[in-house]
Design a protein around this motif. Structure first.
Motif, short mmCIF file in Angstrom:
data_model
loop_
_atom_site.label_atom_id
_atom_site.label_comp_id
_atom_site.label_asym_id
_atom_site.label_seq_id
_atom_site.Cartn_x
_atom_site.Cartn_y
_atom_site.Cartn_z
N PHE A 31 0.84 -1.21 0.00
CA PHE A 31 0.00 0.00 0.00
C PHE A 31 0.87 1.25 0.00
O PHE A 31 1.97 1.24 0.57
CB PHE A 31 -0.89 0.04 1.25
N ALA A 32 0.38 2.33 -0.64
CA ALA A 32 0.98 3.64 -0.48
C ALA A 32 0.41 4.19 0.82
O ALA A 32 -0.81 4.25 0.99
CB ALA A 32 0.60 4.53 -1.65
N VAL A 33 1.28 4.58 1.76
CA VAL A 33 0.80 4.84 3.12
C VAL A 33 0.91 6.32 3.52
O VAL A 33 1.99 6.92 3.42
CB VAL A 33 1.59 4.00 4.15
N ALA A 34 -0.19 6.87 3.99
CA ALA A 34 -0.18 8.19 4.61
C ALA A 34 0.03 7.98 6.10
O ALA A 34 -0.81 7.38 6.79
CB ALA A 34 -1.49 8.91 4.35
N VAL A 35 1.17 8.44 6.58
CA VAL A 35 1.55 8.30 7.99
C VAL A 35 1.08 9.57 8.69
O VAL A 35 1.69 10.62 8.57
CB VAL A 35 3.08 8.12 8.11
N LEU A 36 -0.06 9.48 9.37
CA LEU A 36 -0.70 10.68 9.93
C LEU A 36 -0.51 10.73 11.44
O LEU A 36 -0.71 9.73 12.12
CB LEU A 36 -2.19 10.65 9.56
N ASP A 37 -0.13 11.91 11.91
CA ASP A 37 -0.01 12.10 13.36
C ASP A 37 -0.18 13.60 13.64
O ASP A 37 -0.21 14.42 12.71
CB ASP A 37 1.32 11.58 13.89
N LEU A 38 -0.26 13.95 14.91
CA LEU A 38 -0.43 15.35 15.29
C LEU A 38 0.68 16.22 14.72
O LEU A 38 0.42 17.29 14.17
CB LEU A 38 -0.40 15.47 16.83
N ASP A 39 1.91 15.75 14.87
CA ASP A 39 3.07 16.51 14.44
C ASP A 39 3.67 15.84 13.19
O ASP A 39 4.19 14.73 13.27
CB ASP A 39 4.08 16.52 15.61
N GLU A 40 3.58 16.55 12.07
CA GLU A 40 4.04 15.96 10.80
C GLU A 40 5.51 15.54 10.86
O GLU A 40 5.88 14.47 10.35
CB GLU A 40 3.81 16.97 9.67
N SER A 41 6.34 16.37 11.50
CA SER A 41 7.78 16.05 11.52
C SER A 41 8.07 14.78 12.34
O SER A 41 9.06 14.09 12.09
CB SER A 41 8.58 17.24 12.06
N ALA A 42 7.18 14.45 13.27
CA ALA A 42 7.37 13.23 14.07
C ALA A 42 7.15 11.97 13.24
O ALA A 42 7.50 10.86 13.66
CB ALA A 42 6.42 13.24 15.27
N CYS A 43 6.56 12.13 12.04
CA CYS A 43 6.26 10.97 11.17
C CYS A 43 7.44 10.58 10.30
O CYS A 43 7.40 9.54 9.63
CB CYS A 43 5.07 11.29 10.26
N THR A 44 8.50 11.40 10.29
CA THR A 44 9.62 11.18 9.37
C THR A 44 10.23 9.79 9.47
O THR A 44 10.49 9.15 8.44
CB THR A 44 10.71 12.26 9.63
N ALA A 45 10.47 9.33 10.69
CA ALA A 45 11.15 8.03 10.85
C ALA A 45 10.31 6.91 10.24
O ALA A 45 10.84 6.03 9.55
CB ALA A 45 11.41 7.75 12.32
N THR A 46 8.99 6.94 10.48
CA THR A 46 8.12 5.89 9.92
C THR A 46 8.13 5.96 8.39
O THR A 46 8.27 4.93 7.71
CB THR A 46 6.67 6.04 10.44
N VAL A 47 8.00 7.18 7.86
CA VAL A 47 7.98 7.36 6.39
C VAL A 47 9.31 6.88 5.80
O VAL A 47 9.32 6.11 4.82
CB VAL A 47 7.73 8.84 6.03
N ASP A 48 10.41 7.30 6.40
CA ASP A 48 11.73 6.93 5.87
C ASP A 48 11.92 5.42 5.87
O ASP A 48 12.50 4.86 4.93
CB ASP A 48 12.85 7.60 6.68
N GLY A 49 11.45 4.77 6.90
CA GLY A 49 11.56 3.31 7.00
C GLY A 49 10.81 2.62 5.87
O GLY A 49 11.30 1.66 5.26
N ILE A 50 9.61 3.11 5.57
CA ILE A 50 8.78 2.51 4.51
C ILE A 50 9.46 2.72 3.15
O ILE A 50 9.57 1.79 2.34
CB ILE A 50 7.35 3.12 4.52
N VAL A 51 9.94 3.95 2.94
CA VAL A 51 10.58 4.28 1.65
C VAL A 51 11.88 3.47 1.49
O VAL A 51 12.15 2.93 0.41
CB VAL A 51 10.82 5.80 1.55
N ALA A 52 12.66 3.37 2.57
CA ALA A 52 13.94 2.62 2.50
C ALA A 52 13.68 1.15 2.16
O ALA A 52 14.52 0.50 1.52
CB ALA A 52 14.67 2.73 3.83
N ALA A 53 12.51 0.63 2.55
CA ALA A 53 12.18 -0.77 2.25
C ALA A 53 11.56 -0.92 0.86
O ALA A 53 11.08 -1.99 0.50
CB ALA A 53 11.24 -1.30 3.32
N GLY A 54 11.53 0.19 0.11
CA GLY A 54 11.02 0.12 -1.27
C GLY A 54 9.56 0.50 -1.42
O GLY A 54 8.97 0.36 -2.49
N GLY A 55 8.95 1.02 -0.34
CA GLY A 55 7.53 1.39 -0.39
C GLY A 55 7.33 2.87 -0.67
O GLY A 55 8.28 3.61 -0.92
N ARG A 56 6.06 3.27 -0.61
CA ARG A 56 5.69 4.66 -0.87
C ARG A 56 4.96 5.20 0.35
O ARG A 56 4.06 4.53 0.88
CB ARG A 56 4.72 4.67 -2.06
#
Ligand code: NAP
Length: 253
Positions: A31-56
């Motif tokens: 799935f292409a994933v929207a990582v939603l949380d109160l603070d957008e910058s706090a989502c960076t680690a989750t997003v980076d992990g998904i992208v590093a594994a070849g996801g979106r």
């Protein structure tokens, strides 16, 4: 019907804990994933992990209990990732206290995030799901829905989520949308670390005590919940709706 790999999913409260594990798993599921949380910058680690594994993935900052922010976030996801046809309502908070010490703010804050948040997110996302004729909503309940000392607000919210789940399942079934709930037992996250702190118990000691009273003698991990979410949102789970799955290392419910 489009292939599963092109679908967009929103996971709320996904900066850390269970939400981060769910977002990561859905990214790995394609799935292409929207990582939603109160603070957008706090989502960076989750997003980076998904992208590093070849996801979106994209980070989205929003308060799930703010109607305007929710509408804007869902439209942003639709524009950047495509129509969100999977929604995991995971964002949550605790404000534990015995009834006689529980303030109105403790009550309102918890009901606001869990119940109003799940309602607003579901209402905003369903338009995309009904348009697509396919959708999956998974709501995070809890074993606390069955009652838990010091959690009148939280257990009322988590029981409410079960009612919301069953009603949305009835309303949305004819559009190819399933709605289910997962009720975790004790999962190792920041939320349970804070509970241990409030009770004045070391987190390790707290976990050992919880593991001892659980038929599967261990505490749960965020990946235990992510695995259950992965099942509920799968194409093959289209006849499973309105259910509450206790993922708690033992029988509940
Ligand atoms: P967590 O580690 O505290 O993570 C919750 C996340 O939700 C945090 O990143 C938090 O952001 C975010 N959040 C809070 N309010 C929000 C709002 N209004 N809008 C958007 N995001 C918001 O909790 P968790 O343990 O992973 O729990 C996830 C879900 O599982 C919750 O619904 C919880 O009730 C449920 N659950 C957990 C357990 C358990 O044992 N851990 C058991 C049963 C059920 P901030 O950090 O900025 O507040």
């Amino acid at each position: 019907m489009t292939s599963r790999n092109s679908r967009a999913a929103i996971v709320t409260g996904a900066a850390r804990g269970i939400g981060a594990a769910v977002a990561t798993r859905l990214g790995a599921d394609g799935f292409a994933v929207a990582v939603l949380d109160l603070d957008e910058s706090a989502c960076t680690a989750t997003v980076d992990g998904i992208v590093a594994a070849g996801g979106r993935a994209v980070a989205v900052g929003a308060d799930v209990a703010d109607a305007a922010a929710v509408e804007a976030a869902v439209e942003r996801v639709a524009a950047e990732l495509g129509p969100p046809t999977v929604l995991v309502n995971n964002a949550g908070i605790t404000r534990d206290n015995l009834l006689f010490k529980m303030t109105e703010d403790d009550w309102d804050s918890v009901l606001r995030v869990h119940l109003r948040g799940s309602f607003l997110m579901s209402r905003a996302a369903q338009a995309h799901m009904t348009n697509a004729g396919w959708g999956r909503i998974v709501n995070l309940s809890s074993t606390s829905a069955l009652g838990n000392r010091g959690q009148a607000n939280y257990s009322a919210a988590k029981a409410g989520i079960q009612g919301l789940t069953k009603t949305l399942a009835i309303e949305l079934g004819k559009f190819g949308i399933t709605v289910n709930a997962i009720a975790p037992g004790f999962i190792v996250t920041e939320m349970t670390r804070i509970t241990a702190e409030r009770l004045g118990v070391g987190f390790e000691e707290f976990q050992q005590a919880r593991a001892k009273e659980t038929p599967v003698p261990r505490v749960g991990q965020p990946d235990d919940i992510a695995h259950a979410v992965s099942f509920f949102v799968s194409v093959g789970a289209s006849y499973v709706t309105g259910q509450v799955l206790y993922v708690a290392g033992g029988p509940r419910g």
